[in-house]
Write a protein that holds these residues in place. Structure first.
Motif, mmCIF file in Angstrom:
data_model
loop_
_atom_site.group_PDB
_atom_site.id
_atom_site.type_symbol
_atom_site.label_atom_id
_atom_site.label_comp_id
_atom_site.label_asym_id
_atom_site.label_seq_id
_atom_site.Cartn_x
_atom_site.Cartn_y
_atom_site.Cartn_z
ATOM 1 N N VAL A 32 -31.423 47.921 1.173
ATOM 2 C CA VAL A 32 -31.896 47.311 2.422
ATOM 3 C C VAL A 32 -31.175 45.980 2.590
ATOM 4 O O VAL A 32 -31.463 45.010 1.900
ATOM 5 N N LYS A 33 -30.228 45.912 3.519
ATOM 6 C CA LYS A 33 -29.368 44.744 3.652
ATOM 7 C C LYS A 33 -29.887 43.715 4.641
ATOM 8 O O LYS A 33 -29.426 42.564 4.642
ATOM 9 N N VAL B 299 -24.972 48.637 7.642
ATOM 10 C CA VAL B 299 -25.488 47.604 8.547
ATOM 11 C C VAL B 299 -25.687 46.342 7.708
ATOM 12 O O VAL B 299 -26.517 46.306 6.799
ATOM 13 N N SER B 300 -24.911 45.316 7.994
ATOM 14 C CA SER B 300 -24.896 44.119 7.161
ATOM 15 C C SER B 300 -25.884 43.053 7.595
ATOM 16 O O SER B 300 -26.327 42.234 6.783
ATOM 17 N N LEU C 176 -32.049 43.509 20.223
ATOM 18 C CA LEU C 176 -31.743 43.479 18.801
ATOM 19 C C LEU C 176 -30.241 43.677 18.630
ATOM 20 O O LEU C 176 -29.655 44.576 19.232
ATOM 21 N N TYR C 177 -29.622 42.826 17.792
ATOM 22 C CA TYR C 177 -28.200 42.945 17.482
ATOM 23 C C TYR C 177 -28.047 43.429 16.047
ATOM 24 O O TYR C 177 -28.736 42.955 15.144
ATOM 25 N N SER C 178 -27.131 44.357 15.834
ATOM 26 C CA SER C 178 -26.820 44.832 14.491
ATOM 27 C C SER C 178 -25.327 44.670 14.240
ATOM 28 O O SER C 178 -24.500 45.025 15.073
ATOM 29 N N ALA C 179 -25.000 44.093 13.073
ATOM 30 C CA ALA C 179 -23.606 43.947 12.664
ATOM 31 C C ALA C 179 -23.332 44.920 11.530
ATOM 32 O O ALA C 179 -24.212 45.212 10.723
ATOM 33 N N ALA D 159 -14.796 43.974 8.241
ATOM 34 C CA ALA D 159 -16.262 44.071 8.206
ATOM 35 C C ALA D 159 -16.933 42.850 8.839
ATOM 36 O O ALA D 159 -16.536 41.706 8.583
ATOM 37 N N VAL D 160 -17.948 43.100 9.669
ATOM 38 C CA VAL D 160 -18.747 42.015 10.233
ATOM 39 C C VAL D 160 -19.886 41.741 9.260
ATOM 40 O O VAL D 160 -20.717 42.609 8.994
ATOM 41 N N ASN D 161 -19.908 40.530 8.719
ATOM 42 C CA ASN D 161 -20.897 40.177 7.700
ATOM 43 C C ASN D 161 -22.133 39.492 8.252
ATOM 44 O O ASN D 161 -23.169 39.446 7.585
ATOM 45 N N SER D 162 -22.026 38.944 9.473
ATOM 46 C CA SER D 162 -23.163 38.196 9.999
ATOM 47 C C SER D 162 -23.128 38.176 11.518
ATOM 48 O O SER D 162 -22.050 38.130 12.121
ATOM 49 N N VAL D 163 -24.315 38.221 12.126
ATOM 50 C CA VAL D 163 -24.459 38.054 13.564
ATOM 51 C C VAL D 163 -25.694 37.199 13.818
ATOM 52 O O VAL D 163 -26.736 37.397 13.187
ATOM 53 N N VAL D 164 -25.560 36.219 14.700
ATOM 54 C CA VAL D 164 -26.673 35.356 15.091
ATOM 55 C C VAL D 164 -26.666 35.267 16.609
ATOM 56 O O VAL D 164 -25.673 34.820 17.202
#
Length: 361
Positions: free
Chosen positions: A69-70, A143-144, A155-158, A184-189
């Motif tokens: 669970v990331k 999903v990171s 809701l945003y998912s990276a 790879a996308v490691n983070s989204v805010v």
């Protein structure tokens, strides 16, 4: 079952120092994600369970067969919890109104009905690897990170598949897929409706800023700025009331502030970690960075100067995730003592709970 190790290792003393008040060890897996709301703490690991703790005691669990669970986010308005997984899926959970200890699966993203509907048209398929295609509404890799804009119901998912997807919370529809990065996308805010900005950080060494527009029932995002281009991977992002921060695999933290013409300006970099920064959190004038060197640095901001006022130690593995519990009404609801509760999750299989003064000297 997690065991308390112990629930309170130290009592809060009279000095204004940081204090470890609890440590919970979960033998079943390493801690990869945390989410805190009110008096509940959700912990995600590489086991098949998501644990829910109340006052550091076992409260409930969400049973999943998906493994790691990331990411976890909590949508209070919809009474939903979203979890992002290594298998590329986002799972949706709801707690029972009759018994808040009971959580049940309410679906997954994308919903099966949408998958079946979209699969009919060849134009809904995109190439994700050589000779491999998938529906644009599906992530094809882990999903990171997840980010919620509750006032917009989005809701945003990276993902490591290099995309960021936008979902409508109330009906779980995928509204848009953004090919955001070259790795790879490691983070989204995602910021709230007032700013309409979305920040993404990637293993390609860039931080990008996207502008959100609502077009009828859909969203449209356009790239407005690239904040950073470096050799080191961007591993974490967080926004505060005045700045945007990014953590990197070289142990550095960069930050930006809004400048003229509503463009973000690079304002500095600070570094104390020897290894990669894996997570960031912010509350008021404090910024927290957790790293692979097993430490959590507490930074106090004064103007554009960031001073490391303390280092929280005790984890025996990399610090993978952080969550800060800040009373919604500010210090007055906190009894006027000006203390925050900070949760840290580590690959040593433990969650630690800290008391941190808001006003560090």
């Amino acid at each position: 079952m997690p065991r308390s190790d112990p629930t309170r290792e130290y009592a809060w003393n009279q000095s204004e120092e940081n204090c470890l008040i609890g440590s919970i060890v979960q033998d079943e897996g390493h801690i990869y994600s945390l989410a805190a709301t009110n008096d509940l703490l959700f912990t995600g690991s590489d086991s098949n369970h998501i644990r829910v703790l109340k006052n550091l005691n076992e409260f409930s669990e969400l049973k999943s067969n998906s493994g790691l669970v990331k990411a976890i986010v909590i949508c209070r308005e919809e009474n939903k919890v979203f979890t992002g997984h290594q298998d590329g899926k986002i799972r949706v959970w709801k707690s029972s109104h009759k018994n808040p200890r009971v959580y049940t699966r309410a679906g997954s993203l994308p919903a099966l009905t949408d998958v079946l509907k979209k699969s009919v048209k060849p134009s809904n398929y995109v190439e994700v690897r050589r000779r491999r295609t998938t529906l644009w509404i599906k992530h094809s890799d882990a999903v990171s990170c997840l980010s919620l804009v509750e006032d917009q119901g989005l809701l945003y998912s990276a993902s490591w598949d290099r995309t960021v997807k936008v979902w409508r919370v109330h009906d779980l529809k995928c509204l848009e897929s953004i090919r955001a990065h070259d790795d790879a996308v490691n983070s989204v805010v995602a910021a709230g409706s007032g700013e309409g900005l979305v920040f993404t950080g990637s293993a390609d060494g860039t931080v990008k800023v996207w502008k959100r527009e609502i077009r009828g029932k859909r969203t449209a995002h356009s790239l407005v700025q690239t904040l950073l281009k470096q050799e080191s991977a961007v591993t974490a992002l967080v926004t505060s009331h005045v700045a945007v921060y990014s953590g990197s695999s070289d142990g550095a933290v960069n930050f930006w502030e809004m400048g003229e013409k509503k463009m973000l300006k690079h304002c500095g970099v600070f570094k104390k970690h020897r290894l990669a920064v894996l997570c960031l959190a912010a509350a008021g004038e404090l910024v927290f960075s957790g790293a692979a060197d097993k430490k959590i640095c507490v930074w106090r901001r004064e103007g554009r100067v960031h001073t490391c006022v303390s280092v929280l130690t005790g984890h025996t593995g990399p610090v993978k995730c952080l969550a800060v519990a800040e009373p919604s009404g500010g210090e007055e609801e906190d009894g006027g003592d000006g203390k925050l509760v900070v949760y840290s999750g580590s690959l040593d299989k433990s969650v630690k709970v800290w008391r941190v003064p808001r006003h560090q000297m």
